[in-house]
Design a protein around this motif. Sequence first.
Motif, PDB file in Angstrom:
ATOM      1  N   GLN A   1      45.762 -23.784 -32.261  1.00  0.00           N
ATOM      2  CA  GLN A   1      45.560 -23.064 -30.992  1.00  0.00           C
ATOM      3  C   GLN A   1      44.976 -24.003 -29.939  1.00  0.00           C
ATOM      4  O   GLN A   1      45.442 -24.048 -28.800  1.00  0.00           O
ATOM      5  CB  GLN A   1      44.571 -21.914 -31.211  1.00  0.00           C
ATOM      6  N   LEU A   2      43.983 -24.758 -30.360  1.00  0.00           N
ATOM      7  CA  LEU A   2      43.291 -25.671 -29.453  1.00  0.00           C
ATOM      8  C   LEU A   2      44.250 -26.741 -28.922  1.00  0.00           C
ATOM      9  O   LEU A   2      44.289 -27.019 -27.717  1.00  0.00           O
ATOM     10  CB  LEU A   2      42.115 -26.321 -30.188  1.00  0.00           C
TER      11      LEU A   2
ATOM     12  N   ILE B   1      46.639 -25.178 -26.336  1.00  0.00           N
ATOM     13  CA  ILE B   1      46.003 -24.946 -25.030  1.00  0.00           C
ATOM     14  C   ILE B   1      45.785 -26.276 -24.298  1.00  0.00           C
ATOM     15  O   ILE B   1      46.060 -26.391 -23.102  1.00  0.00           O
ATOM     16  CB  ILE B   1      44.676 -24.173 -25.186  1.00  0.00           C
ATOM     17  N   GLU B   2      45.291 -27.280 -25.031  1.00  0.00           N
ATOM     18  CA  GLU B   2      45.042 -28.594 -24.421  1.00  0.00           C
ATOM     19  C   GLU B   2      46.353 -29.196 -23.889  1.00  0.00           C
ATOM     20  O   GLU B   2      46.392 -29.771 -22.806  1.00  0.00           O
ATOM     21  CB  GLU B   2      44.398 -29.533 -25.441  1.00  0.00           C
TER      22      GLU B   2
ATOM     23  N   LEU C   1      47.362 -27.318 -20.693  1.00  0.00           N
ATOM     24  CA  LEU C   1      46.515 -27.712 -19.562  1.00  0.00           C
ATOM     25  C   LEU C   1      46.871 -29.112 -19.065  1.00  0.00           C
ATOM     26  O   LEU C   1      46.918 -29.378 -17.866  1.00  0.00           O
ATOM     27  CB  LEU C   1      45.034 -27.654 -19.960  1.00  0.00           C
TER      28      LEU C   1
ATOM     29  N   LYS D   1      50.115 -29.040 -17.096  1.00  0.00           N
ATOM     30  CA  LYS D   1      49.857 -28.448 -15.786  1.00  0.00           C
ATOM     31  C   LYS D   1      49.263 -29.507 -14.835  1.00  0.00           C
ATOM     32  O   LYS D   1      49.661 -29.615 -13.678  1.00  0.00           O
ATOM     33  CB  LYS D   1      48.874 -27.290 -15.950  1.00  0.00           C
TER      34      LYS D   1
ATOM     35  N   LYS E   1      50.923 -31.141 -11.357  1.00  0.00           N
ATOM     36  CA  LYS E   1      50.197 -31.158 -10.092  1.00  0.00           C
ATOM     37  C   LYS E   1      50.210 -32.551  -9.483  1.00  0.00           C
ATOM     38  O   LYS E   1      50.392 -32.743  -8.284  1.00  0.00           O
ATOM     39  CB  LYS E   1      48.747 -30.716 -10.331  1.00  0.00           C
TER      40      LYS E   1
END
Lengths: 50, 231
Positions: free
Chosen positions: A32-33, A36-37, A40, A43, A47
Motif C-alpha cells: 500500500q505504502l 501511494i508513494e 505521489l 503526480k 507537475k
Amino acid sequence: MIYLFSAYTVAWLIIFSYLFLLFRRENKIREQLHFIEHCLQEKKNRKMVR
Amino acid sequence: MKRLDAILLACSAVCMFIALYMVFIWSPIEVKMGVVQKIFYIHVSSAWVSFLAFFVVFICSLLVIWKSNELAYHIAGASAEIGVVFTAIVLTTGPIWARSAWNTWWTWEPRLTTTLILFFMYIGYLLLRQSDGERNKVARFSSAFGLVAFINVPIVFMAIRWWNSRLHPVVFGDGKNQKGGGVEPEMLLTLIVCVVTMTFLYVVLVRKGVRIARMKEKIKMYMEQVYTHFS
C-alpha cells in the motif's frame, strides 16, 4: 505423552500463526505504502513537466 | 536496522533449538508427574513474556501520558498484542497440564481466574486503541487504561501466595498454606534458557509490530496530504 504433545503443538501453532499474520500484515501495508508513494511521485513529475 | 533484526532472529532461532533439546532430552523427568511436567517450561516462559509485555505497556503508557511520546504509543500497542498472544498460550497450555495433573480442564482458582481477567483486560485495551476519535484523546484514554490494567499483573503473580490456592503450586518462595518446592538445578537452567529464548522472540516481534505501526502512520499522513490536496 499426549498432553505434552498437545501443549507444545498448541503453543507453537499460536506463535507461528501470529508470526504469519504479522508478516502478511507487514507485506500488505508495504505494498500500500509503495503504491501511494509511487502515485505521489508520478503526480510530482507531471507537475514538473508542465 | 535490518541487520539487527536478522541477528535477533538468528539468536532466537539458535536459542529455540537449544531450548527444545534441553526440554525434551537434557532435563530430568519429574518423579510425580512424569513427562507432562515438561509443559512447565513453555507455560512459565510464556507467562514471563506476557508479564514483560504488559510491563512495557505500563511504562510506555506512562510516557504517552507524560510526554505524548509517539514511539512509546506504537511500542505499547505492539507489546500489548504480544502479551495477549502469550497469555493465550498460558491459558491453553495450563488447562492441558491441569487435565493431566488435577484431572480437570479448568477450575475457578485464583491464579486461573485472575489470568483470564488479565487476558480480557488487554483485549479491551487493544479494542480501545482501535476506537474512532481524535488521535490524541484515543492515545491518552487507552494509555490510562493500560496503566490501570497493569494492576492485575502483580495480582496474578501473587494470587497463589495471597489466597488459599489448593491446586496451583507455589514453586518459588512460600505461599499462604504451602511452601515453595523449588526445582532441580537442571530444570532451573532449562527454564532460564526457555525464558531467554522467549524474550528474544518478544524483542523481534515488538520491533516488527512497531515497524508496521510506523508504516500505517505514514500511509495515514500521505492520505491526509491527498485529501487536503483535493478538498
